[in-house]
Design an enzyme around this catalytic site. Structure first.
Site, PDB file in Angstrom:
ATOM      1  N   ASP A   9      -2.511  -5.008  -8.610  1.00  0.00           N
ATOM      2  CA  ASP A   9      -1.101  -5.389  -8.541  1.00  0.00           C
ATOM      3  C   ASP A   9      -0.544  -5.423  -9.972  1.00  0.00           C
ATOM      4  O   ASP A   9      -1.060  -6.148 -10.824  1.00  0.00           O
ATOM      5  CB  ASP A   9      -0.991  -6.768  -7.870  1.00  0.00           C
ATOM      6  CG  ASP A   9       0.443  -7.161  -7.560  1.00  0.00           C
ATOM      7  OD1 ASP A   9       0.690  -7.682  -6.467  1.00  0.00           O
ATOM      8  OD2 ASP A   9       1.322  -6.959  -8.424  1.00  0.00           O
ATOM      9  N   ASP A 103       3.959  -1.551  -6.060  1.00  0.00           N
ATOM     10  CA  ASP A 103       3.085  -1.856  -7.202  1.00  0.00           C
ATOM     11  C   ASP A 103       1.730  -2.427  -6.814  1.00  0.00           C
ATOM     12  O   ASP A 103       1.052  -3.015  -7.625  1.00  0.00           O
ATOM     13  CB  ASP A 103       3.805  -2.803  -8.182  1.00  0.00           C
ATOM     14  CG  ASP A 103       3.650  -4.272  -7.811  1.00  0.00           C
ATOM     15  OD1 ASP A 103       3.597  -4.565  -6.599  1.00  0.00           O
ATOM     16  OD2 ASP A 103       3.575  -5.100  -8.732  1.00  0.00           O
ATOM     17  N   GLU A 104       1.343  -2.285  -5.547  1.00  0.00           N
ATOM     18  CA  GLU A 104       0.042  -2.854  -5.180  1.00  0.00           C
ATOM     19  C   GLU A 104      -0.715  -1.961  -4.208  1.00  0.00           C
ATOM     20  O   GLU A 104      -0.105  -1.290  -3.361  1.00  0.00           O
ATOM     21  CB  GLU A 104       0.213  -4.279  -4.635  1.00  0.00           C
ATOM     22  CG  GLU A 104       0.401  -4.371  -3.181  1.00  0.00           C
ATOM     23  CD  GLU A 104       0.726  -5.757  -2.660  1.00  0.00           C
ATOM     24  OE1 GLU A 104      -0.224  -6.490  -2.362  1.00  0.00           O
ATOM     25  OE2 GLU A 104       1.911  -6.048  -2.480  1.00  0.00           O
TER      26      GLU A 104
HETATM   27  P1  TTP Z   1       5.456  -8.265  -6.992  1.00  0.00           P
HETATM   28  O1  TTP Z   1       4.128  -7.631  -7.263  1.00  0.00           O
HETATM   29  O2  TTP Z   1       5.542  -9.301  -5.927  1.00  0.00           O
HETATM   30  O3  TTP Z   1       6.003  -8.961  -8.333  1.00  0.00           O
HETATM   31  P2  TTP Z   1       5.888  -8.503  -9.839  1.00  0.00           P
HETATM   32  O4  TTP Z   1       5.054  -7.289  -9.994  1.00  0.00           O
HETATM   33  O5  TTP Z   1       7.263  -8.402 -10.424  1.00  0.00           O
HETATM   34  O6  TTP Z   1       5.177  -9.746 -10.522  1.00  0.00           O
HETATM   35  P3  TTP Z   1       3.641 -10.198 -10.434  1.00  0.00           P
HETATM   36  O7  TTP Z   1       3.153 -10.118 -11.835  1.00  0.00           O
HETATM   37  O8  TTP Z   1       3.688 -11.586  -9.921  1.00  0.00           O
HETATM   38  O9  TTP Z   1       2.941  -9.250  -9.521  1.00  0.00           O
HETATM   39  O10 TTP Z   1       6.526  -7.165  -6.656  1.00  0.00           O
HETATM   40  C1  TTP Z   1       6.537  -5.884  -7.266  1.00  0.00           C
HETATM   41  C2  TTP Z   1       7.952  -5.424  -7.540  1.00  0.00           C
HETATM   42  O11 TTP Z   1       8.689  -5.380  -6.321  1.00  0.00           O
HETATM   43  C3  TTP Z   1       8.712  -6.325  -8.473  1.00  0.00           C
HETATM   44  O12 TTP Z   1       8.521  -6.015  -9.844  1.00  0.00           O
HETATM   45  C4  TTP Z   1      10.133  -6.130  -8.020  1.00  0.00           C
HETATM   46  C5  TTP Z   1      10.030  -5.776  -6.551  1.00  0.00           C
HETATM   47  N1  TTP Z   1      10.400  -6.950  -5.734  1.00  0.00           N
HETATM   48  C6  TTP Z   1      11.716  -7.081  -5.297  1.00  0.00           C
HETATM   49  O13 TTP Z   1      12.556  -6.202  -5.569  1.00  0.00           O
HETATM   50  N2  TTP Z   1      12.057  -8.194  -4.561  1.00  0.00           N
HETATM   51  C7  TTP Z   1      11.162  -9.184  -4.248  1.00  0.00           C
HETATM   52  O14 TTP Z   1      11.520 -10.176  -3.597  1.00  0.00           O
HETATM   53  C8  TTP Z   1       9.800  -9.036  -4.700  1.00  0.00           C
HETATM   54  C9  TTP Z   1       8.775 -10.089  -4.380  1.00  0.00           C
HETATM   55  C10 TTP Z   1       9.475  -7.917  -5.427  1.00  0.00           C
HETATM   56 MG    MG Z   2       3.184  -7.104  -9.074  1.00  0.00          MG
END
Ligand code: TTP
Ligand code: MG
Length: 347
Positions: A9, A103-104
């Site tokens: 992720d 992103d995962e």
């Molecule tokens: P995430 O992996 O949930 O968040 P992140 O990568 O920004 O942070 P983390 O380090 O905690 O993993 O989500 C991936 C991307 O998806 C994030 O950068 C933006 C998008 N996203 C949204 O647009 N809306 C949302 O509510 C979430 C949770 C994510």
């Molecule tokens: Mg992320």
């Protein structure tokens, strides 16, 4: 561990890409999402998280928490591009990869020659080298624990959960960490005094079914370290496409053509990376009055020939009328198969 599953992720994904592309954002509280007060935060840099800003929060609230933060709308086609690059790295290393979001992904390793931690470190270094981004990874023997582990020490995390560590490693975790338990179920359980995973061990299967609905049994097993879900590696891609809504409606065919050509470059890169061939090209247009048209054309054979595809895109574009202002344009390639052109011509 017999079966190795890793969950990857990216860290603060959209915000990290912005900080990479715009050095002036580095080290700053950066908030990506709706810039107006009616908007919603998509994500924010770890610097902004210190102020309590989170994904899904209203931009209004975020601005109150951090008035000096940098608020930007973000560039989604760029995020998709980076995402594709990261997934292509993960795909190279693992035996099966299942994308879960932009992103995962889960990656399964069937026959590890090296130690899983060594492989994970190598992948993290490769992602950093090729994209400039840090990615967190969780290593375990099932999906539930791998996902839990990737979140363990973000950002730039690496965590292993072995079967010997279960269940005690789970005891003190808040129930919101149980993937599959939604906010509603968490609230409901909190109201009856259940806050940590250890509190859940006291209850039998029927309680789980009653309080957590159809996923109840699944959750009962997950917190005991049992999760039989497979990493579904080969999702057949039926189409790939991209589209954009413009800030102001477009009036010139030239502008539309340039934008669609840009999309075409992006999608051609994508099909080259994926080693797939395509047959159908479609252009979608939404006019300012929200009426839509879609125009498509197909090759007789599957192809990855760039010149032919570009010609076909121009053919399809000729069918698009410019009698009204355009609000959105998109390009999609469909009828996709894996394979090589040379092989195809044999048929
Ligand atoms: P995430 O992996 O949930 O968040 P992140 O990568 O920004 O942070 P983390 O380090 O905690 O993993 O989500 C991936 C991307 O998806 C994030 O950068 C933006 C998008 N996203 C949204 O647009 N809306 C949302 O509510 C979430 C949770 C994510
Ligand atoms: Mg992320």
């Amino acid at each position: 561990m017999s079966r190795i599953i890793m969950h990857f992720d990216l860290d603060a994904f959209f915000a990290s890409v912005e900080q990479l592309d715009n050095p002036e954002y580095r080290g700053k509280a950066l908030i990506v999402g709706g810039v107006s007060d009616r908007g919603v935060v998509s994500t924010c840099s770890y610097e902004a998280r210190k102020y309590g800003i989170r994904s899904g929060m209203s931009s209004y609230k975020a601005r109150k928490l951090c008035p000096n933060g940098i608020f930007i709308r973000g560039s989604h086609s760029r995020y998709r591009e980076v995402s594709r690059n990261v997934f292509s790295i993960l795909e190279r290393y693992g035996d099966a990869m299942e994308k879960m979001s932009i992103d995962e992904a889960y990656v399964e390793f069937k026959d590890c020659q090296k130690s899983p931690v060594e492989i994970a470190r190598e992948i993290k270094a490769k992602v950093l080298e090729e994209t400039g981004l840090t990615i967190s990874v969780g290593i375990s023997y099932n999906k539930f624990l791998a996902k839990l582990a990737s979140d363990w020490n973000k950002p730039d995390g690496l965590k292993v959960i072995t079967n010997k560590m279960v269940p005690h490693i789970l005891y003190d975790l808040p129930i919101s960490k149980v993937h599959g338990l939604g906010k509603k179920s968490v609230d409901k359980l909190n109201r009856i005094g259940i806050f940590y995973i250890r509190d859940l061990y006291k209850y039998d299967k029927s309680f789980f079914e009653q309080y957590m609905g159809k996923w109840g049994l699944e959750i009962y097993h997950r917190i005991r370290g049992i999760d039989k879900r497979k990493v579904e590696g080969h999702h057949e891609r039926k189409s790939i496409g991209t589209e954009r809504t413009f800030k102001t409606d477009l009036e010139s065919m030239e502008d539309i053509r340039n934008i669609i050509h840009g999309f075409c470059d992006q999608l051609i890169e994508d099909i080259n990376k994926k080693d797939v061939l395509i047959k159908t090209v479609s252009v979608k247009i939404k006019y300012y009055d929200f009426t839509n048209i879609s125009r498509s054309n197909s090759f007789t054979n599957y192809t990855r020939n760039e010149d032919l595809i570009r010609q076909m895109v121009d053919e399809v574009l000729k069918e698009v009328k410019m009698d009204k202002k355009i609000r959105l344009a998109g390009l999609t390639f469909s009828n996709i198969i894996e394979g090589e052109e040379e092989q195809m011509s044999l048929f």
